[in-house]
Design a protein around this motif. Sequence first.
Motif, mmCIF file in Angstrom:
data_model
loop_
_atom_site.group_PDB
_atom_site.id
_atom_site.type_symbol
_atom_site.label_atom_id
_atom_site.label_comp_id
_atom_site.label_asym_id
_atom_site.label_seq_id
_atom_site.Cartn_x
_atom_site.Cartn_y
_atom_site.Cartn_z
ATOM 1 N N ASP A 9 16.132 18.637 -3.299
ATOM 2 C CA ASP A 9 16.851 17.691 -2.417
ATOM 3 C C ASP A 9 15.925 17.026 -1.240
ATOM 4 N N ALA A 10 14.896 17.614 -1.102
ATOM 5 C CA ALA A 10 14.067 16.886 -0.381
ATOM 6 C C ALA A 10 13.440 15.339 -0.875
ATOM 7 N N ASP A 11 13.190 14.493 0.231
ATOM 8 C CA ASP A 11 12.631 13.276 -0.073
ATOM 9 C C ASP A 11 11.001 13.422 -0.790
ATOM 10 N N ASN A 12 11.112 12.739 -1.963
ATOM 11 C CA ASN A 12 9.725 12.924 -2.652
ATOM 12 C C ASN A 12 8.734 11.455 -2.193
ATOM 13 N N ASP A 13 7.755 12.230 -1.412
ATOM 14 C CA ASP A 13 6.745 11.374 -0.721
ATOM 15 C C ASP A 13 5.419 11.471 -1.579
ATOM 16 N N VAL A 14 5.463 12.202 -2.923
ATOM 17 C CA VAL A 14 4.278 12.038 -3.552
ATOM 18 C C VAL A 14 4.184 10.675 -4.182
ATOM 19 N N GLU A 15 2.775 10.300 -4.103
ATOM 20 C CA GLU A 15 2.352 8.796 -4.571
ATOM 21 C C GLU A 15 2.310 8.663 -5.917
ATOM 22 N N PHE A 16 2.818 7.644 -6.889
ATOM 23 C CA PHE A 16 2.389 7.577 -8.113
ATOM 24 C C PHE A 16 0.964 7.232 -8.265
ATOM 25 N N GLY A 48 0.936 -1.387 -0.085
ATOM 26 C CA GLY A 48 -0.055 0.122 -0.027
ATOM 27 C C GLY A 48 0.873 1.453 0.012
ATOM 28 N N ASP A 49 2.354 1.222 -0.163
ATOM 29 C CA ASP A 49 3.197 2.435 -0.135
ATOM 30 C C ASP A 49 3.139 2.671 -1.640
ATOM 31 N N PHE A 50 2.381 3.602 -2.108
ATOM 32 C CA PHE A 50 2.335 4.060 -3.667
ATOM 33 C C PHE A 50 3.394 4.928 -3.857
ATOM 34 N N THR A 51 4.281 5.316 -3.100
ATOM 35 C CA THR A 51 5.513 6.111 -3.205
ATOM 36 C C THR A 51 6.535 4.947 -3.948
ATOM 37 N N ASP A 52 6.180 3.735 -3.848
ATOM 38 C CA ASP A 52 7.095 2.879 -4.497
ATOM 39 C C ASP A 52 6.285 2.302 -5.740
ATOM 40 N N PRO A 53 6.755 2.450 -6.880
ATOM 41 C CA PRO A 53 5.907 2.383 -8.148
ATOM 42 C C PRO A 53 5.340 0.983 -8.518
ATOM 43 N N GLU A 54 6.620 -0.141 -8.048
ATOM 44 C CA GLU A 54 6.129 -1.406 -8.091
ATOM 45 C C GLU A 54 4.944 -1.664 -7.371
ATOM 46 N N GLN A 55 4.702 -1.147 -6.059
ATOM 47 C CA GLN A 55 3.564 -1.315 -5.419
ATOM 48 C C GLN A 55 2.247 -1.016 -5.978
ATOM 49 N N LEU A 56 2.384 0.169 -6.898
ATOM 50 C CA LEU A 56 1.186 0.645 -7.328
ATOM 51 C C LEU A 56 0.769 -0.336 -8.217
ATOM 52 N N ALA A 57 1.664 -0.695 -9.227
ATOM 53 C CA ALA A 57 1.409 -1.571 -10.449
ATOM 54 C C ALA A 57 1.059 -2.709 -9.820
ATOM 55 N N LEU A 58 1.586 -3.373 -8.937
ATOM 56 C CA LEU A 58 1.175 -4.547 -8.528
ATOM 57 C C LEU A 58 -0.492 -4.650 -7.955
ATOM 58 N N THR A 59 -0.601 -3.733 -7.061
ATOM 59 C CA THR A 59 -1.878 -3.359 -6.633
ATOM 60 C C THR A 59 -2.959 -3.203 -7.559
#
Length: 205
Positions: free
Chosen positions: A163-170, A69-80
Amino acid sequence: MSKKIRWALAALLVIVVAAGGLYMAFGRGGDVPEEEETAVATAPSDGGGSERPTEEPTAEPTEERPATGDFTDPEQLALTFANTYPGNVDHLADPTFLASLDGTDASLLSQISNPRVEQVDHDLGDADERYAFTVFGTYQGSEVQAYSITLSRPAEPEEGGADADNDVEFRVDSFDWGPDLAGDEDAPGPATDLASPLTAQQRGI
């Protein structure tokens, strides 16, 4: 001594001798002792320990990463998405892509089981970060390349600069049937005549 007495003594002597012989033959022998059975102990070949069967190690099956359910990870979004569509994907789709799902026919996907995803592209542009995944699955007993999707998000986080961490979801923003299902002019596939959602080409990708 009379002749009769001598004969009597001779007969008695014969009887005594015969009786002694019978006693020596049968009286003293008794039962023949049986041979004692001796158990032969077999020594173990390893020096005394009992052998233990050894189990061969079994290879652990390689499994796809479970959905988190962590959609900042693209593979997680694709799998879901692969495990949800044609169900409700409102929370997974870009608004423009989501609107294109209205009126499309994705019933073919209900016949595809065991979906898995494979990343095929990644691009980091000035405005967007984009990934492409191919979704494979089992259709009528054979593995097929079912479809491809693209995902995107803004290239930079909403706050903090580059330089900040990108926490926007795919979010999913395009869908294309795979060649195994789409077919071609010479050999149409089961998805040839189906209305398709917004494709990568239509999206300008």
